[in-house]
Design an enzyme around this catalytic site. Structure first.
Site, PDB file in Angstrom:
ATOM      1  N   GLU A 214       0.860  -1.191   0.000  1.00 50.22           N
ATOM      2  CA  GLU A 214       0.000   0.000   0.000  1.00 50.22           C
ATOM      3  C   GLU A 214       0.885   1.226   0.000  1.00 50.22           C
ATOM      4  O   GLU A 214       2.047   1.160   0.370  1.00 50.22           O
ATOM      5  CB  GLU A 214      -0.837   0.098   1.294  1.00 50.22           C
ATOM      6  CG  GLU A 214      -1.824  -0.984   1.516  1.00 50.22           C
ATOM      7  CD  GLU A 214      -2.592  -0.814   2.828  1.00 50.22           C
ATOM      8  OE1 GLU A 214      -2.462   0.223   3.504  1.00 50.22           O
ATOM      9  OE2 GLU A 214      -3.332  -1.751   3.160  1.00 50.22           O
TER      10      GLU A 214
ATOM     11  N   ARG B 291       0.324  10.157   3.887  1.00 50.20           N
ATOM     12  CA  ARG B 291       0.337  11.040   5.064  1.00 50.20           C
ATOM     13  C   ARG B 291       1.647  10.870   5.824  1.00 50.20           C
ATOM     14  O   ARG B 291       2.415   9.964   5.534  1.00 50.20           O
ATOM     15  CB  ARG B 291      -0.813  10.627   5.994  1.00 50.20           C
ATOM     16  CG  ARG B 291      -0.647   9.191   6.473  1.00 50.20           C
ATOM     17  CD  ARG B 291      -1.526   8.815   7.634  1.00 50.20           C
ATOM     18  NE  ARG B 291      -1.141   7.527   8.189  1.00 50.20           N
ATOM     19  CZ  ARG B 291      -1.475   6.336   7.714  1.00 50.20           C
ATOM     20  NH1 ARG B 291      -2.215   6.243   6.618  1.00 50.20           N
ATOM     21  NH2 ARG B 291      -1.068   5.228   8.308  1.00 50.20           N
TER      22      ARG B 291
HETATM   23  C1  MV4 Z   1      -1.053  -9.385   3.439  1.00 46.70           C
HETATM   24  C2  MV4 Z   1      -0.554 -10.446   4.200  1.00 46.70           C
HETATM   25  C3  MV4 Z   1      -0.165 -11.592   3.543  1.00 46.70           C
HETATM   26  N1  MV4 Z   1      -0.291 -11.685   2.219  1.00 46.70           N
HETATM   27  N2  MV4 Z   1      -1.144  -9.530   2.103  1.00 46.70           N
HETATM   28  C4  MV4 Z   1      -2.394  -5.882   4.897  1.00 46.70           C
HETATM   29  C5  MV4 Z   1      -2.590  -4.700   5.742  1.00 46.70           C
HETATM   30  C6  MV4 Z   1      -1.563  -4.880   6.763  1.00 46.70           C
HETATM   31  N3  MV4 Z   1      -1.736  -4.078   7.910  1.00 46.70           N
HETATM   32  C7  MV4 Z   1      -1.635  -6.342   7.021  1.00 46.70           C
HETATM   33  N4  MV4 Z   1      -1.772  -6.865   5.760  1.00 46.70           N
HETATM   34  C8  MV4 Z   1      -1.358  -8.073   5.327  1.00 46.70           C
HETATM   35  N5  MV4 Z   1      -1.441  -8.236   3.988  1.00 46.70           N
HETATM   36  C9  MV4 Z   1      -0.771 -10.654   1.528  1.00 46.70           C
HETATM   37  N6  MV4 Z   1      -0.874 -10.788   0.199  1.00 46.70           N
HETATM   38  C10 MV4 Z   1      -0.467 -10.291   5.558  1.00 46.70           C
HETATM   39  C11 MV4 Z   1      -0.885  -9.116   6.150  1.00 46.70           C
HETATM   40  C12 MV4 Z   1      -0.778  -9.106   7.572  1.00 46.70           C
HETATM   41  C13 MV4 Z   1      -1.718  -9.794   8.359  1.00 46.70           C
HETATM   42  C14 MV4 Z   1      -2.812 -10.426   7.791  1.00 46.70           C
HETATM   43  C15 MV4 Z   1      -3.737 -11.103   8.578  1.00 46.70           C
HETATM   44  C16 MV4 Z   1      -3.573 -11.133   9.969  1.00 46.70           C
HETATM   45  C17 MV4 Z   1      -2.504 -10.509  10.556  1.00 46.70           C
HETATM   46  C18 MV4 Z   1      -1.570  -9.813   9.763  1.00 46.70           C
HETATM   47  C19 MV4 Z   1      -0.482  -9.182  10.359  1.00 46.70           C
HETATM   48  C20 MV4 Z   1       0.415  -8.527   9.574  1.00 46.70           C
HETATM   49  C21 MV4 Z   1       0.262  -8.498   8.200  1.00 46.70           C
END
Ligand code: MV4
Length: 454
Positions: free
Chosen positions: A290, A294
């Site tokens: 992303e 900001r």
């Molecule tokens: C992900 C991911 C794994 N694979 N995208 C997106 C917003 C950010 N704050 C967390 N995000 C994530 N995006 C892909 N393709 C893992 C996360 C992620 C996460 C996801 C589910 C539960 C806990 C998490 C903790 C950190 C990052």
């Protein structure tokens, strides 16, 4: 060209105080806005002038565009600094400032809009050669399309909201049987939370580091990156500890991720400060996640290791001044760590607002505390629970960790519960100390892997 004479700060708490400090050093007068719950807040006391913009509720105060613009007009403020949260990523607000003849200290409205549309941002990055996680080509509209995409990229997949970000409205889908249910759940949640049910999909990367790059751009197309921050210590998408540089990063890695960040910024005609977030796999694959249009909570760790005052730079470039540095002049020296001190129960992470009955802040070499708290102040329940950011600097990571431990021990706060005990545990955690950890660290601390039994 001339710097602004007066800036209105459309925010509260520690970040309003941070912006006021930058203005003071630049000789710029400041206007604070406040809600009825914030009459006694520090940012109001520190600003040259202040205007009450409405009742405690954020819709009627810190997110109230007409009220804030009126405050700027009656006080003759030439520019508005939005801080983070509230209206900082509201393209409509940026546009309205511009048409009212007030400088919005941030990117162009069209950049904010593109950055806020995560599916579109992903497509833009892919087209421009910034690597993205394998996933959907733009939005996934129907359940049938979702299944087709999932089969193409392979399970597990993650469903994300186009209007989301920061993890809200995401669903991890481990197998085909769960897809239908989770697709509709994500759609409904996105519609309720953001008024927009559009979704997109990516391959789910189970083991990853969250590494982001600070960027700063002037109005003439010069874009610099200020190195990376590692924000892998998080719980339920709430960052808890951030550091710069990343213990994972070599010079070569920094150059590569920095170039991706600048390319991402260029694709969006970026101006002012921003952050490009990446997923980094253990084997070193980097994927764009992303772009945040900001100033971020964790900007101080970058300030410590680069010596650059990011808020002053934001104000200078917004006034039309060019960046003074070139990329080779940006040097990363030493190591910085930030702990977010929240008014929360450290075990369960539930809010703990109230009056601070005793406060004594840490200090000494390499210690910075960004806070709007003072002895006797009240932490209202209406806003986020960040009470202070404890930031340390050391010549290396080891020194930064020992300074953080020392500073946490010096931090006395009574009347509310805080996350300080949690941070003490992190600073002593073997995986954190080794630098070899990922976004699963906090979970692992709470549920240590059990030794195999016979
Ligand atoms: C992900 C991911 C794994 N694979 N995208 C997106 C917003 C950010 N704050 C967390 N995000 C994530 N995006 C892909 N393709 C893992 C996360 C992620 C996460 C996801 C589910 C539960 C806990 C998490 C903790 C950190 C990052």
């Amino acid at each position: 060209m001339k710097l602004f004479k007066k800036i209105l700060i459309a925010n509260r708490g520690e970040i309003a105080v941070r912006v006021i400090r930058a203005c003071r050093e630049l000789g710029i007068r400041t206007v604070a806005i406040y809600s009825e719950a914030d009459r006694e807040s520090l940012h109001v006391k520190l600003a040259d002038d202040s205007v009450c913009v409405g009742p405690a509720g954020t819709a009627q105060s810190y997110n109230n565009i007409p009220s804030i613009l009126s405050a700027a007009e009656i006080t003759d403020a030439e520019a508005i600094h939005p801080g983070y949260g509230f209206l900082s990523e509201n393209a409509q607000f940026a546009e309205t400032c511009l048409s009212s003849g007030i400088t919005f200290i941030g990117p162009l409205a069209e950049t904010i809009r593109l950055g806020g549309d995560k599916a579109k941002a992903r497509q833009t990055m892919k087209r421009r050669g910034v690597p993205v996680v394998p996933g959907s080509e733009g939005p996934v509209v129907t359940e049938e399309a979702a299944l087709k995409t999932a089969k193409k990229i392979g399970f597990p997949v993650i469903i994300k909201a186009s209007a989301g970000g920061g993890g809200r409205g995401m669903r991890i889908v481990r197998e085909e049987a769960e897809l239908e249910k989770l697709f509709y759940m994500a759609q409904r949640e996105a519609l309720t939370a953001f008024g927009n049910g559009e979704l997109y999909m990516e391959k789910y990367i189970a083991v990853m580091r969250h590494i982001e790059v600070q960027i700063i751009a002037d109005n003439k197309g010069n874009i610099l990156h200020l190195g990376e921050r590692d924000c892998s210590v998080q719980r339920r998408h709430q960052k808890l500890v951030e550091e710069a540089p990343s213990p994972y990063a070599s010079e070569k890695f920094r150059k590569k991720i920095g170039e991706y960040a600048v390319k991402a910024a260029r694709a969006l005609k970026y101006r002012n400060a921003g952050t490009v977030e990446f997923i980094v796999e253990p084997d070193g694959n980097i994927y764009f996640m992303e772009i945040n249009t900001r100033l971020q909570v964790e900007h101080p760790v970058t300030e410590y290791v680069t010596g650059i005052d990011i808020v002053k730079e934001q104000i200078r470039v917004a006034a039309g001044f060019p960046l003074e540095l070139k990329q080779p002049q940006v040097k990363i020296t030493g190591h910085s760590i930030e702990c977010r001190i929240n008014a929360e129960d450290p075990e369960r992470f539930i809010p703990s607002p109230g009056r601070i009955t005793f406060l004594s802040l840490p200090g000494g070499p390499g210690v910075r505390v960004d806070t709007a708290a003072y002895n006797g102040c009240v932490i209202p329940s209406h806003y986020d629970s960040l009470v202070a950011k404890l930031i340390v600097y050391g010549r290396n990571r080891e020194e930064a960790i020992s300074r953080m431990k020392r500073a946490l021990d010096e931090f006395f706060i009574e009347g509310i519960k805080t996350t300080i005990p949690f941070h003490k545990k992190v600073m002593n955690d073997p995986d954190f100390v080794s630098g070899n950890f990922n976004t699963g660290l906090v979970e692992k601390m709470n549920n240590p892997p059990q030794p195999a039994t016979k």
